[in-house]
Design an enzyme around this catalytic site. Structure first.
Site, mmCIF file in Angstrom:
data_model
loop_
_atom_site.group_PDB
_atom_site.id
_atom_site.type_symbol
_atom_site.label_atom_id
_atom_site.label_comp_id
_atom_site.label_asym_id
_atom_site.label_seq_id
_atom_site.Cartn_x
_atom_site.Cartn_y
_atom_site.Cartn_z
ATOM 1 N N TYR A 59 0.821 -1.207 0.000
ATOM 2 C CA TYR A 59 0.000 0.000 0.000
ATOM 3 C C TYR A 59 0.852 1.253 0.000
ATOM 4 O O TYR A 59 2.072 1.205 0.156
ATOM 5 C CB TYR A 59 -0.950 -0.007 1.202
ATOM 6 C CG TYR A 59 -0.295 0.330 2.534
ATOM 7 C CD1 TYR A 59 0.522 -0.585 3.193
ATOM 8 C CD2 TYR A 59 -0.496 1.568 3.133
ATOM 9 C CE1 TYR A 59 1.105 -0.274 4.410
ATOM 10 C CE2 TYR A 59 0.088 1.888 4.360
ATOM 11 C CZ TYR A 59 0.894 0.960 4.989
ATOM 12 O OH TYR A 59 1.480 1.267 6.184
ATOM 13 N N LYS A 107 6.245 -1.518 2.065
ATOM 14 C CA LYS A 107 4.999 -1.016 2.643
ATOM 15 C C LYS A 107 3.931 -2.093 2.423
ATOM 16 O O LYS A 107 3.090 -1.993 1.527
ATOM 17 C CB LYS A 107 4.629 0.338 2.015
ATOM 18 C CG LYS A 107 4.054 1.298 3.049
ATOM 19 C CD LYS A 107 4.083 2.725 2.605
ATOM 20 C CE LYS A 107 3.139 3.616 3.395
ATOM 21 N NZ LYS A 107 3.309 3.658 4.834
ATOM 22 N N GLU A 126 12.572 2.746 14.070
ATOM 23 C CA GLU A 126 11.605 3.796 13.720
ATOM 24 C C GLU A 126 10.442 3.703 14.689
ATOM 25 O O GLU A 126 10.540 3.061 15.736
ATOM 26 C CB GLU A 126 11.153 3.639 12.262
ATOM 27 C CG GLU A 126 10.528 2.296 11.968
ATOM 28 C CD GLU A 126 10.054 2.137 10.529
ATOM 29 O OE1 GLU A 126 9.876 3.147 9.817
ATOM 30 O OE2 GLU A 126 9.829 0.993 10.120
ATOM 31 N N LEU A 128 10.956 1.692 7.127
ATOM 32 C CA LEU A 128 10.304 2.169 5.908
ATOM 33 C C LEU A 128 11.007 3.453 5.446
ATOM 34 O O LEU A 128 11.242 4.343 6.272
ATOM 35 C CB LEU A 128 8.835 2.481 6.204
ATOM 36 C CG LEU A 128 8.068 2.846 4.936
ATOM 37 C CD1 LEU A 128 7.634 1.582 4.211
ATOM 38 C CD2 LEU A 128 6.877 3.711 5.243
HETATM 39 N N1 PDD Z 1 2.793 5.271 7.677
HETATM 40 N N2 PDD Z 1 7.521 4.149 9.138
HETATM 41 C C1 PDD Z 1 6.384 3.432 9.180
HETATM 42 C C2 PDD Z 1 6.409 2.062 9.767
HETATM 43 C C3 PDD Z 1 5.193 3.984 8.661
HETATM 44 O O1 PDD Z 1 4.057 3.261 8.681
HETATM 45 C C4 PDD Z 1 5.204 5.305 8.126
HETATM 46 C C5 PDD Z 1 3.986 5.950 7.567
HETATM 47 C C6 PDD Z 1 6.423 6.017 8.121
HETATM 48 C C7 PDD Z 1 6.525 7.421 7.546
HETATM 49 O O2 PDD Z 1 6.433 7.386 6.148
HETATM 50 P P1 PDD Z 1 5.941 8.684 5.334
HETATM 51 O O3 PDD Z 1 6.776 9.819 5.779
HETATM 52 O O4 PDD Z 1 6.180 8.304 3.907
HETATM 53 O O5 PDD Z 1 4.473 8.891 5.673
HETATM 54 C C8 PDD Z 1 7.564 5.399 8.630
HETATM 55 C C9 PDD Z 1 1.606 5.700 6.993
HETATM 56 C C10 PDD Z 1 1.269 7.139 7.149
HETATM 57 C C11 PDD Z 1 0.479 4.719 7.346
HETATM 58 O O6 PDD Z 1 0.767 3.537 7.400
HETATM 59 O O7 PDD Z 1 -0.666 5.143 7.525
#
Ligand code: PDD
Length: 286
Positions: free
Chosen positions: A32, A147, A179, A203
């Site tokens: 996703y 993801k 993270e 991620l």
């Molecule tokens: N999640 N690390 C993890 C495990 C995450 O799920 C996310 C974001 C990030 C930050 O990624 P970005 O800056 O590209 O949003 C880091 C999204 C928002 C979610 O799963 O809803």
């Protein structure tokens, strides 16, 4: 009404139906993306679609659409739904198999789903106080760079935060910071910002990239290197970043204050630059 896209059709989200034999449902076999849109302008859509390409490639699933087709559908999802600031959720699963079998079916059509939600950033009160976090061992798998929709570990870890009235769970693996359960984590030590390097254990966040770019542009000292758990616990500031949380200071970790227990000056500066960037660039399709 929320309009979603499912396998080539636009429909009311409440009417959308997927088979229980879908491998996304049975196995979490899919990937996703979450793409923010500000004033109807998608932010870094190509970077998100590139990350989608990487996730699909890594799970051996051919991308059902090319970049131009994706851009068109994502933009249409934004147009078809109301709201100034939105987040587009899209997912591709391996599709519906005839029988439940872990190995991939020989012939299968991927399921493509997109929906749009209101982009809710942290409110003023949370911003002013900062958020609290708990910590936990990072018990996820070794491909956290993908993801993937199989997010059970992340859900359990985020629930741990919720049950402790916290906004995030900060994860450590083998004594090092990885993270957050759904965010990237930065720390500030003696006036320098530190963030772990991208690897299979985290991620590659799009906001992570933006924060690094902003630090470089404005001359804020920043180093990308492995961060010890002890360094996080004694840091002057901790920030969580994501497309929806933007840059949020964490002011308590496991019940103890981070630094002075208030949002730090460097977080305030980075948040300011992020908001400026949002007004000047993101809201204009940058
Ligand atoms: N999640 N690390 C993890 C495990 C995450 O799920 C996310 C974001 C990030 C930050 O990624 P970005 O800056 O590209 O949003 C880091 C999204 C928002 C979610 O799963 O809803």
């Amino acid at each position: 009404m929320s309009v979603c896209y499912l396998n080539g059709q636009w429909m009311d989200l409440a009417e959308a139906r997927v088979s229980p034999m879908d491998r996304g449902f049975l196995f979490g076999d899919g990937v996703y993306e979450v793409i923010p849109s500000y004033s109807k302008h998608l932010f870094r859509v190509d970077e998100h679609l590139k990350r989608l390409d990487n996730s699909l490639k890594a799970i051996g699933l051919e991308n059902p659409m090319n970049r131009a087709e994706w851009r068109k559908i994502v933009a249409e999802a934004v147009e078809r739904n109301e709201g100034t600031d939105q987040s587009v959720y899209l997912q591709v699963t391996r599709g519906v198999g005839a029988v439940r079998n872990h190995a991939f079916p020989a012939e299968v059509t991927p399921t493509v789903f997109l929906m749009v939600e209101t982009l809710t950033t942290p409110d003023e009160a949370t911003r002013a106080q900062g958020g609290s976090a708990v910590s936990a061992a990072d018990f996820r798998w070794l491909r956290c760079d993908l993801k993937a929709v199989s997010l059970l570990a992340n859900c359990l870890l985020k629930q741990h935060a919720a049950e402790n009235a916290c906004v995030e769970t900060i994860l450590f693996r083998d004594g090092f910071l990885t993270e957050g359960a759904a965010s990237s984590i930065f720390v500030v030590i003696d006036g320098t910002v530190y963030v772990p390097p991208k690897s299979h254990l985290m991620l590659p966040g799009i906001t992570y990239d933006v924060v690094i770019e902003l630090a470089q542009r404005h001359g804020m000292p920043l180093q990308v290197r492995e961060i010890l758990e002890d360094e996080v616990r004694s840091a002057d500031e901790i920030w969580m970043t994501s497309s929806t949380k933007e840059v949020l200071p964490i002011t308590r970790l496991d019940g103890r204050p981070v630094g002075k227990g208030l949002p730090g000056p460097m977080a305030a500066q980075m948040y300011g630059w992020y908001q400026e960037f949002k007004q000047e660039v993101m809201r204009h399709g940058g």
